[in-house]
Motif scaffolding. Structure first.
Motif, PDB file in Angstrom:
ATOM      1  N   VAL A 126     -55.060  -2.950  14.538  1.00  0.00           N
ATOM      2  CA  VAL A 126     -53.711  -2.570  14.955  1.00  0.00           C
ATOM      3  C   VAL A 126     -52.754  -2.983  13.840  1.00  0.00           C
ATOM      4  N   ARG A 127     -52.023  -2.034  13.285  1.00  0.00           N
ATOM      5  CA  ARG A 127     -51.121  -2.314  12.189  1.00  0.00           C
ATOM      6  C   ARG A 127     -49.824  -1.537  12.366  1.00  0.00           C
ATOM      7  N   ARG A 128     -48.810  -2.001  11.687  1.00  0.00           N
ATOM      8  CA  ARG A 128     -47.510  -1.320  11.734  1.00  0.00           C
ATOM      9  C   ARG A 128     -47.553  -0.116  10.797  1.00  0.00           C
ATOM     10  N   ILE A 129     -47.187   1.039  11.333  1.00  0.00           N
ATOM     11  CA  ILE A 129     -47.194   2.272  10.548  1.00  0.00           C
ATOM     12  C   ILE A 129     -45.761   2.599  10.146  1.00  0.00           C
ATOM     13  N   VAL A 130     -45.535   2.626   8.866  1.00  0.00           N
ATOM     14  CA  VAL A 130     -44.213   2.915   8.309  1.00  0.00           C
ATOM     15  C   VAL A 130     -44.341   4.101   7.365  1.00  0.00           C
ATOM     16  N   ARG A 131     -43.526   5.094   7.600  1.00  0.00           N
ATOM     17  CA  ARG A 131     -43.533   6.305   6.767  1.00  0.00           C
ATOM     18  C   ARG A 131     -42.330   6.274   5.830  1.00  0.00           C
ATOM     19  N   GLU A 132     -42.570   6.397   4.546  1.00  0.00           N
ATOM     20  CA  GLU A 132     -41.480   6.409   3.575  1.00  0.00           C
ATOM     21  C   GLU A 132     -41.155   7.847   3.193  1.00  0.00           C
ATOM     22  N   VAL A 133     -39.886   8.181   3.290  1.00  0.00           N
ATOM     23  CA  VAL A 133     -39.389   9.506   2.911  1.00  0.00           C
ATOM     24  C   VAL A 133     -38.608   9.354   1.619  1.00  0.00           C
ATOM     25  N   ARG A 134     -38.920  10.194   0.656  1.00  0.00           N
ATOM     26  CA  ARG A 134     -38.209  10.176  -0.617  1.00  0.00           C
ATOM     27  C   ARG A 134     -37.508  11.508  -0.821  1.00  0.00           C
ATOM     28  N   ALA A 135     -36.306  11.436  -1.361  1.00  0.00           N
ATOM     29  CA  ALA A 135     -35.501  12.641  -1.553  1.00  0.00           C
ATOM     30  C   ALA A 135     -34.649  12.485  -2.806  1.00  0.00           C
ATOM     31  N   SER A 136     -34.439  13.582  -3.506  1.00  0.00           N
ATOM     32  CA  SER A 136     -33.542  13.559  -4.658  1.00  0.00           C
ATOM     33  C   SER A 136     -32.119  13.316  -4.167  1.00  0.00           C
ATOM     34  N   ALA A 137     -31.353  12.552  -4.942  1.00  0.00           N
ATOM     35  CA  ALA A 137     -30.022  12.132  -4.493  1.00  0.00           C
ATOM     36  C   ALA A 137     -29.056  12.139  -5.671  1.00  0.00           C
ATOM     37  N   ARG A 138     -27.774  12.241  -5.358  1.00  0.00           N
ATOM     38  CA  ARG A 138     -26.718  12.160  -6.363  1.00  0.00           C
ATOM     39  C   ARG A 138     -25.535  11.409  -5.776  1.00  0.00           C
ATOM     40  N   VAL A 139     -24.840  10.703  -6.647  1.00  0.00           N
ATOM     41  CA  VAL A 139     -23.695   9.895  -6.247  1.00  0.00           C
ATOM     42  C   VAL A 139     -22.446  10.766  -6.285  1.00  0.00           C
ATOM     43  N   VAL A 140     -21.656  10.717  -5.203  1.00  0.00           N
ATOM     44  CA  VAL A 140     -20.410  11.476  -5.111  1.00  0.00           C
ATOM     45  C   VAL A 140     -19.329  10.547  -4.551  1.00  0.00           C
ATOM     46  N   PRO A 141     -18.050  10.852  -4.797  1.00  0.00           N
ATOM     47  CA  PRO A 141     -16.987  10.017  -4.234  1.00  0.00           C
ATOM     48  C   PRO A 141     -16.929  10.125  -2.711  1.00  0.00           C
ATOM     49  N   ASP A 142     -16.451   9.070  -2.092  1.00  0.00           N
ATOM     50  CA  ASP A 142     -16.189   9.066  -0.658  1.00  0.00           C
ATOM     51  C   ASP A 142     -14.934   9.896  -0.401  1.00  0.00           C
ATOM     52  N   GLU A 143     -15.098  11.023   0.299  1.00  0.00           N
ATOM     53  CA  GLU A 143     -13.967  11.929   0.508  1.00  0.00           C
ATOM     54  C   GLU A 143     -12.844  11.273   1.310  1.00  0.00           C
ATOM     55  N   ARG A 144     -13.167  10.251   2.097  1.00  0.00           N
ATOM     56  CA  ARG A 144     -12.144   9.566   2.876  1.00  0.00           C
ATOM     57  C   ARG A 144     -11.301   8.634   2.020  1.00  0.00           C
ATOM     58  N   ARG A 145     -11.710   8.405   0.774  1.00  0.00           N
ATOM     59  CA  ARG A 145     -11.006   7.505  -0.119  1.00  0.00           C
ATOM     60  C   ARG A 145     -10.391   8.251  -1.299  1.00  0.00           C
ATOM     61  N   LEU A 146     -10.146   9.517  -1.127  1.00  0.00           N
ATOM     62  CA  LEU A 146      -9.434  10.321  -2.125  1.00  0.00           C
ATOM     63  C   LEU A 146      -7.970  10.417  -1.722  1.00  0.00           C
ATOM     64  N   HIS A 147      -7.078  10.277  -2.673  1.00  0.00           N
ATOM     65  CA  HIS A 147      -5.639  10.305  -2.409  1.00  0.00           C
ATOM     66  C   HIS A 147      -4.987  11.294  -3.374  1.00  0.00           C
ATOM     67  N   ARG A 148      -4.321  12.275  -2.820  1.00  0.00           N
ATOM     68  CA  ARG A 148      -3.590  13.256  -3.625  1.00  0.00           C
ATOM     69  C   ARG A 148      -2.129  12.812  -3.709  1.00  0.00           C
ATOM     70  N   VAL A 149      -1.603  12.666  -4.930  1.00  0.00           N
ATOM     71  CA  VAL A 149      -0.230  12.242  -5.162  1.00  0.00           C
ATOM     72  C   VAL A 149       0.611  13.477  -5.451  1.00  0.00           C
ATOM     73  N   THR A 150       1.668  13.666  -4.656  1.00  0.00           N
ATOM     74  CA  THR A 150       2.598  14.786  -4.845  1.00  0.00           C
ATOM     75  C   THR A 150       4.028  14.262  -4.752  1.00  0.00           C
ATOM     76  N   ALA A 151       4.949  15.061  -5.220  1.00  0.00           N
ATOM     77  CA  ALA A 151       6.377  14.742  -5.090  1.00  0.00           C
ATOM     78  C   ALA A 151       6.948  15.562  -3.944  1.00  0.00           C
ATOM     79  N   ARG A 152       7.737  14.920  -3.084  1.00  0.00           N
ATOM     80  CA  ARG A 152       8.300  15.623  -1.936  1.00  0.00           C
ATOM     81  C   ARG A 152       9.601  16.345  -2.281  1.00  0.00           C
TER      82      ARG A 152
END
Length: 443
Positions: A126-152
């Motif tokens: 009896v052993r612990r069965i762990v499945r590893e999934v591998r996937a290609s990945a890329r780093v992108v900015p967090d869209e919630r931390r983007l700030h657009r600066v405009t003049a009113r």
């Protein structure tokens, strides 16, 4: 003359009758010979020496190993045809029968032969069965931390303090100084409203002081809606003088991802000037294969490895799974969130995301122990006498080189993990010899 003709006629009749009888006998013999040939051909039987369960009434190849079928010695009786109705015909597309174990037999491999073929066994645990999934990945900015600066409000850029993309800024840092006639006029109106309110308060006219206060509040609100910072409002109250320009400050800390303004430029209200990106937390987008997608869940831990940083790994969690599959790549996008306090992770970096799915503890065998057929899987178990016997097993999830065993084995059993193909050949040959020696076979 009439007497001669009369005597010759019966002779011709007898000759014609004899010829007709001869042709009839020849035709009857041909029919009998054809029937016997067909019957003899129908009684022929062919089988595979390696897989005796594969039989056929015509020459051909074994659908399992490709070996040429050989003719069985002797003729197959009608009883054999009835008893072999469940066997697989060569060239047919039927799957292997479930009773494939009946065509194999337990075998004993001498110790010296076991060393030659590297025969090894392993215990079912009896052993612990762990499945590893591998996937290609890329780093992108967090869209919630983007700030657009405009003049009113529109105007002209008098001075530009942040003059390059990629420059780091902190919240409240000055970005540019803007001359806006609208804001300058609004500041003057605010100062006039404040002086007017003070005069009405001194005259003590009923209701006048309240009206002056309302006018002052409306003027102040107008400046706030135009984005005049609080510091500028306090300066107005302190100095009582309108400034020609107003400073536009950074709304958040981060890096300048886009810069769309130069010094001296005329800008319109709402025109985008800067895009700021806070990289203290970033996203990693991983493309999961369609078969791996059901194994990944929101909240699962993930590890990012990068070829540019081989000695480092970055841990995060899956925060989102795209509900739509990409039809062109047949992949599902997973979004992983990671902390990036040292800013080592740069948007655009490519790497590999590794996710581990834990299926719990179950009886398991190494994947190498399984011999898969079209409908099931076989293993060779070592019995108490030391012989290796074929066992049909039902398997479940796999991971880490092991497969869960649902039915067929129990913890403590020993199964063959190396050299099992040779054992299977020996078992099939032993099963064929047993079938050939059984009464009613090959007779």
């Amino acid at each position: 003359m009439r007497t001669a003709h009369a005597e010759a006629a019966p002779a011709r009749i007898r000759q014609t009758g004899a010829m007709g009888l001869l042709f009839f006998l020849l035709f009857l013999a041909a029919l009998l010979l054809t029937g016997c040939s067909d019957r003899l051909e129908a009684e022929r039987s062919y089988f595979c020496p390696m897989h005796p369960e594969v039989t056929g009434s015509k020459p051909g190849d074994c659908p399992i190993c490709g070996m040429r079928l050989v003719e069985r010695e002797g003729r197959t009786s009608g009883a054999d045809h009835a008893g072999g109705a469940g066997r697989q015909e060569a060239g047919s597309e039927k799957a292997l029968p479930p009773q494939i174990l009946a065509d194999r037999a337990p075998v004993a491999i001498p110790a010296r032969h076991a060393d030659w073929v590297d025969l090894r066994t392993e215990e079912v645990v009896v052993r612990r069965i762990v499945r590893e999934v591998r996937a290609s990945a890329r780093v992108v900015p967090d869209e919630r931390r983007l700030h657009r600066v405009t003049a009113r409000a529109g105007g002209w850029v008098e001075a530009l303090y942040v003059n390059a993309s990629g420059q780091a800024v902190r919240k409240g840092d000055p970005l540019l100084r803007l001359y806006s006639p609208e804001i300058y006029s609004a500041e003057q109106e605010y100062l006039i409203a404040r002086r007017h309110q003070e005069e009405l308060a001194r005259k003590e006219i009923p209701g006048a002081s309240a009206a002056g206060s309302d006018l002052l509040a409306a003027s102040r609100k107008r400046l706030e809606l135009w984005g005049v910072p609080e510091e500028e409002m306090r300066r107005l109250d302190r100095e009582g003088k309108a400034e020609k320009t107003v400073t536009l400050s950074s709304p958040a800390s981060g890096f300048v991802a886009e810069k769309n303004v130069v010094e001296g430029q005329k800008i319109e209200a709402g025109e985008p000037l800067f895009l700021l990106s806070d990289l203290s937390k970033i996203w990693v987008e991983a493309d999961l294969f369609e078969a791996d997608a059901p194994l990944v869940e929101v909240g699962m831990e993930a590890v990012l490895v990068l070829p540019s940083l081989p000695d480092r790994s970055f841990k995060g969690k899956v925060r989102f799974l795209n509900p739509f599959l990409d039809p062109s790549t047949r992949t599902l996008r997973a979004r992983i969130e990671l902390s990036n306090p040292d800013f080592l992770l740069k948007p655009g970096m490519l790497g590999e995301a590794r996710l581990r799915r834990d299926f719990g503890e179950h009886p398991a065998v190494p994947e190498a122990a399984l011999l898969k057929t079209s409908q099931s899987a076989l293993v060779y178990r070592q019995n108490e006498e030391g012989r290796l016997e074929p066992v049909e097993v039902e398997t479940g999830v796999a991971g880490g080189g092991f497969v869960r065993v649902i039915r067929g084995l129990t913890p403590g059993d020993r199964v063959v993990t190396s050299g099992n193909f040779l054992v299977d050949s020996e078992s099939s040959l032993a099963g064929a010899l047993r079938s050939a020696s059984s009464p009613g076979r090959g007779e």
